[in-house]
Design a protein around this motif. Structure first.
Motif, mmCIF file in Angstrom:
data_model
loop_
_atom_site.group_PDB
_atom_site.id
_atom_site.type_symbol
_atom_site.label_atom_id
_atom_site.label_comp_id
_atom_site.label_asym_id
_atom_site.label_seq_id
_atom_site.Cartn_x
_atom_site.Cartn_y
_atom_site.Cartn_z
ATOM 1 N N PRO A 145 45.748 153.349 36.963
ATOM 2 C CA PRO A 145 46.178 152.386 36.849
ATOM 3 C C PRO A 145 45.276 151.656 35.649
ATOM 4 N N HIS A 146 45.910 151.331 34.696
ATOM 5 C CA HIS A 146 45.423 150.200 33.625
ATOM 6 C C HIS A 146 44.573 149.019 34.434
ATOM 7 N N PRO A 147 43.496 148.748 33.878
ATOM 8 C CA PRO A 147 43.009 147.457 34.451
ATOM 9 C C PRO A 147 44.077 146.231 34.736
ATOM 10 N N ALA A 148 44.629 145.972 33.857
ATOM 11 C CA ALA A 148 45.513 144.851 33.884
ATOM 12 C C ALA A 148 46.893 145.188 34.809
ATOM 13 N N SER A 149 47.003 146.220 35.364
ATOM 14 C CA SER A 149 48.300 146.512 36.423
ATOM 15 C C SER A 149 48.245 145.771 37.566
ATOM 16 N N GLY A 150 47.027 145.378 38.030
ATOM 17 C CA GLY A 150 46.902 144.602 39.396
ATOM 18 C C GLY A 150 47.637 143.270 39.198
ATOM 19 N N PRO A 151 46.948 142.431 38.512
ATOM 20 C CA PRO A 151 47.634 141.216 37.965
ATOM 21 C C PRO A 151 48.916 141.222 37.539
#
Length: 218
Positions: A145-151
Protein backbone atom coordinates in the motif's frame (compact mmCIF):
# COMPACT_ATOMS: atom_id res chain seq x y z
CA UNK A 1 -12.72 -0.53 -24.77
CA UNK A 2 -10.32 -1.60 -22.04
CA UNK A 3 -7.32 -0.44 -24.08
CA UNK A 4 -8.99 2.94 -24.67
CA UNK A 5 -9.82 3.36 -20.98
CA UNK A 6 -6.23 2.54 -20.02
CA UNK A 7 -4.81 4.97 -22.59
CA UNK A 8 -7.09 7.85 -21.58
CA UNK A 9 -6.58 7.06 -17.89
CA UNK A 10 -2.83 7.21 -18.39
CA UNK A 11 -3.10 10.61 -20.06
CA UNK A 12 -5.24 11.87 -17.17
CA UNK A 13 -2.76 10.61 -14.58
CA UNK A 14 0.17 12.28 -16.36
CA UNK A 15 -1.75 15.55 -16.67
CA UNK A 16 -2.63 15.47 -12.97
CA UNK A 17 0.95 14.74 -11.96
CA UNK A 18 2.19 17.65 -14.07
CA UNK A 19 -0.31 20.17 -12.69
CA UNK A 20 -0.41 19.88 -8.92
CA UNK A 21 -2.10 22.52 -6.80
CA UNK A 22 -1.12 23.74 -3.31
CA UNK A 23 -2.23 21.55 -0.43
CA UNK A 24 -3.83 23.19 2.58
CA UNK A 25 -6.12 22.05 5.37
CA UNK A 26 -9.18 23.72 3.87
CA UNK A 27 -8.66 21.95 0.54
CA UNK A 28 -8.35 18.62 2.37
CA UNK A 29 -11.52 19.31 4.37
CA UNK A 30 -13.41 20.06 1.18
CA UNK A 31 -12.08 16.87 -0.43
CA UNK A 32 -13.20 14.77 2.55
CA UNK A 33 -16.65 16.32 2.41
CA UNK A 34 -17.06 15.98 -1.35
CA UNK A 35 -15.30 12.65 -1.95
CA UNK A 36 -16.87 11.07 1.14
CA UNK A 37 -20.30 12.62 0.65
CA UNK A 38 -20.14 13.12 4.39
CA UNK A 39 -23.23 15.34 4.63
CA UNK A 40 -25.36 12.66 3.00
CA UNK A 41 -23.78 9.80 4.92
CA UNK A 42 -24.14 11.49 8.31
CA UNK A 43 -27.73 12.54 7.54
CA UNK A 44 -28.67 8.92 6.81
CA UNK A 45 -26.45 7.48 9.54
CA UNK A 46 -26.41 10.04 12.36
CA UNK A 47 -24.81 7.55 14.76
CA UNK A 48 -21.67 7.68 12.59
CA UNK A 49 -21.35 11.43 13.03
CA UNK A 50 -19.47 11.01 16.28
CA UNK A 51 -16.12 12.05 17.81
CA UNK A 52 -14.50 8.72 16.94
CA UNK A 53 -15.15 9.11 13.20
CA UNK A 54 -14.27 12.80 13.27
CA UNK A 55 -10.93 12.03 14.97
CA UNK A 56 -10.15 9.42 12.30
CA UNK A 57 -10.96 11.88 9.51
CA UNK A 58 -8.78 14.54 11.15
CA UNK A 59 -5.96 11.98 11.34
CA UNK A 60 -6.46 11.16 7.66
CA UNK A 61 -6.18 14.82 6.71
CA UNK A 62 -3.03 15.21 8.80
CA UNK A 63 -1.56 12.12 7.12
CA UNK A 64 -2.23 13.69 3.71
CA UNK A 65 -0.90 17.14 4.62
CA UNK A 66 2.38 16.56 2.73
CA UNK A 67 0.73 15.02 -0.35
CA UNK A 68 0.37 17.34 -3.34
CA UNK A 69 -3.19 18.01 -4.46
CA UNK A 70 -4.26 17.54 -8.07
CA UNK A 71 -7.34 18.48 -10.04
CA UNK A 72 -9.62 15.48 -9.55
CA UNK A 73 -12.67 14.42 -11.54
CA UNK A 74 -14.52 12.81 -8.57
CA UNK A 75 -16.92 11.00 -10.94
CA UNK A 76 -14.45 9.15 -13.14
CA UNK A 77 -15.79 6.07 -14.93
CA UNK A 78 -16.15 4.53 -18.35
CA UNK A 79 -19.29 6.55 -19.27
CA UNK A 80 -17.15 9.69 -19.00
CA UNK A 81 -14.16 8.39 -21.01
CA UNK A 82 -13.95 9.31 -24.71
CA UNK A 83 -11.03 8.96 -27.16
CA UNK A 84 -10.42 12.71 -26.96
CA UNK A 85 -10.36 12.74 -23.17
CA UNK A 86 -12.58 12.79 -20.09
CA UNK A 87 -15.92 14.62 -19.95
CA UNK A 88 -18.47 15.53 -17.24
CA UNK A 89 -16.32 17.58 -14.90
CA UNK A 90 -19.04 19.32 -12.90
CA UNK A 91 -17.97 17.52 -9.71
CA UNK A 92 -14.27 18.34 -10.21
CA UNK A 93 -12.33 19.48 -7.17
CA UNK A 94 -8.80 19.28 -5.77
CA UNK A 95 -7.92 15.87 -4.35
CA UNK A 96 -4.80 14.24 -2.88
CA UNK A 97 -2.52 13.35 -5.77
CA UNK A 98 -1.58 9.94 -4.39
CA UNK A 99 -5.16 8.74 -4.78
CA UNK A 100 -6.58 7.80 -8.17
CA UNK A 101 -9.34 5.53 -9.29
CA UNK A 102 -9.39 3.46 -12.43
CA UNK A 103 -12.61 1.52 -12.52
CA UNK A 104 -15.25 -0.02 -14.74
CA UNK A 105 -18.63 -0.17 -12.95
CA UNK A 106 -21.00 -2.89 -14.01
CA UNK A 107 -24.80 -2.79 -14.14
CA UNK A 108 -26.17 -1.86 -10.74
CA UNK A 109 -22.76 -1.01 -9.30
CA UNK A 110 -22.15 2.14 -7.32
CA UNK A 111 -21.33 5.12 -9.61
CA UNK A 112 -17.71 5.22 -8.46
CA UNK A 113 -15.85 2.10 -7.57
CA UNK A 114 -12.74 0.32 -8.61
CA UNK A 115 -9.14 -0.28 -7.78
CA UNK A 116 -6.88 2.29 -6.25
CA UNK A 117 -3.89 3.39 -8.26
CA UNK A 118 -1.19 5.93 -7.51
CA UNK A 119 0.16 8.61 -9.76
CA UNK A 120 2.92 7.50 -12.16
CA UNK A 121 5.79 5.95 -10.25
CA UNK A 122 3.78 5.32 -7.08
CA UNK A 123 2.96 1.80 -5.83
CA UNK A 124 -0.56 0.51 -6.19
CA UNK A 125 -2.77 -0.38 -3.25
CA UNK A 126 -5.85 -2.53 -2.87
CA UNK A 127 -9.21 -0.75 -2.75
CA UNK A 128 -12.76 -1.90 -2.01
CA UNK A 129 -14.78 -2.92 -5.05
CA UNK A 130 -18.30 -3.32 -3.66
CA UNK A 131 -19.72 -4.60 -6.95
CA UNK A 132 -17.30 -7.50 -6.94
CA UNK A 133 -17.67 -8.16 -3.24
CA UNK A 134 -21.45 -8.28 -3.47
CA UNK A 135 -21.21 -10.95 -6.12
CA UNK A 136 -18.63 -12.87 -4.17
CA UNK A 137 -15.92 -12.37 -6.78
CA UNK A 138 -12.22 -12.00 -5.89
CA UNK A 139 -11.72 -8.50 -7.28
CA UNK A 140 -9.20 -7.15 -4.77
CA UNK A 141 -5.69 -6.38 -5.97
CA UNK A 142 -3.22 -6.89 -3.12
CA UNK A 143 0.09 -5.06 -3.39
CA UNK A 144 2.21 -2.91 -1.11
CA UNK A 145 0.00 0.00 0.00
CA UNK A 146 0.98 3.58 -0.66
CA UNK A 147 1.17 5.56 2.62
CA UNK A 148 -1.79 7.66 1.48
CA UNK A 149 -4.02 4.68 0.74
CA UNK A 150 -5.26 4.33 4.34
CA UNK A 151 -6.76 7.82 4.59
CA UNK A 152 -8.03 7.59 1.03
CA UNK A 153 -9.82 4.29 1.62
CA UNK A 154 -11.32 5.57 4.87
CA UNK A 155 -12.96 8.41 2.94
CA UNK A 156 -14.08 6.11 0.12
CA UNK A 157 -15.64 3.72 2.65
CA UNK A 158 -17.80 6.64 3.73
CA UNK A 159 -18.67 7.38 0.12
CA UNK A 160 -19.90 3.83 -0.46
CA UNK A 161 -22.52 4.48 2.24
CA UNK A 162 -23.94 7.57 0.53
CA UNK A 163 -27.60 7.32 -0.51
CA UNK A 164 -27.74 3.70 0.61
CA UNK A 165 -30.36 3.90 3.38
CA UNK A 166 -33.62 2.50 1.97
CA UNK A 167 -36.94 4.27 2.47
CA UNK A 168 -39.16 1.25 1.73
CA UNK A 169 -39.37 -1.09 4.77
CA UNK A 170 -40.39 -3.93 2.47
CA UNK A 171 -37.09 -3.85 0.55
CA UNK A 172 -35.16 -6.22 2.79
CA UNK A 173 -32.53 -6.61 0.09
CA UNK A 174 -31.75 -2.90 0.20
CA UNK A 175 -31.70 -2.91 4.00
CA UNK A 176 -29.21 -5.75 3.90
CA UNK A 177 -26.96 -3.93 1.44
CA UNK A 178 -27.11 -0.78 3.59
CA UNK A 179 -26.14 -2.76 6.68
CA UNK A 180 -23.36 -4.43 4.69
CA UNK A 181 -21.90 -1.08 3.67
CA UNK A 182 -22.12 0.12 7.28
CA UNK A 183 -20.28 -3.00 8.39
CA UNK A 184 -17.59 -2.41 5.79
CA UNK A 185 -17.08 1.16 6.97
CA UNK A 186 -16.74 0.10 10.61
CA UNK A 187 -14.17 -2.55 9.68
CA UNK A 188 -12.21 -0.02 7.60
CA UNK A 189 -12.38 2.45 10.51
CA UNK A 190 -11.08 -0.14 12.96
CA UNK A 191 -8.19 -1.11 10.69
CA UNK A 192 -7.27 2.52 10.14
CA UNK A 193 -7.37 3.27 13.86
CA UNK A 194 -5.03 0.36 14.62
CA UNK A 195 -2.48 0.73 11.84
CA UNK A 196 -3.16 3.85 9.75
CA UNK A 197 -3.64 1.51 6.77
CA UNK A 198 -6.49 -0.53 5.30
CA UNK A 199 -6.35 -4.06 3.89
CA UNK A 200 -9.57 -4.45 1.93
CA UNK A 201 -8.90 -8.14 1.29
CA UNK A 202 -10.00 -8.67 4.91
CA UNK A 203 -13.48 -7.26 4.26
CA UNK A 204 -16.27 -9.83 3.89
CA UNK A 205 -18.17 -10.33 0.66
CA UNK A 206 -21.88 -9.62 0.63
CA UNK A 207 -22.52 -13.37 0.51
CA UNK A 208 -20.42 -13.95 3.63
CA UNK A 209 -22.11 -11.05 5.42
CA UNK A 210 -25.56 -12.37 4.46
CA UNK A 211 -24.72 -15.87 5.68
CA UNK A 212 -23.59 -14.44 9.01
CA UNK A 213 -26.37 -11.91 9.57
CA UNK A 214 -29.30 -13.30 7.64
CA UNK A 215 -31.41 -11.86 4.87
CA UNK A 216 -33.62 -9.57 6.97
CA UNK A 217 -33.00 -6.26 8.65
CA UNK A 218 -33.52 -4.82 12.16
Amino acid sequence: MVDLAAEVGGRLLRAQAAHTVPTDLQALREWVQEAGWTDSVFAENPDLDNPRVRVALDRAMAQLADVAMVRGHLDYGLPNVLPAGVIDWQHAAPRPGAARLRHSPGPGDHPVQGRHQGLPGEPRAAAPVPGGAERGGPRHHRTSPHPASGPYLLVKALFFLALMKPTDPARTDKHLKWQYRRHQFVEVLEQYERTGAVDTACLPTLDAFTARHGGGHP
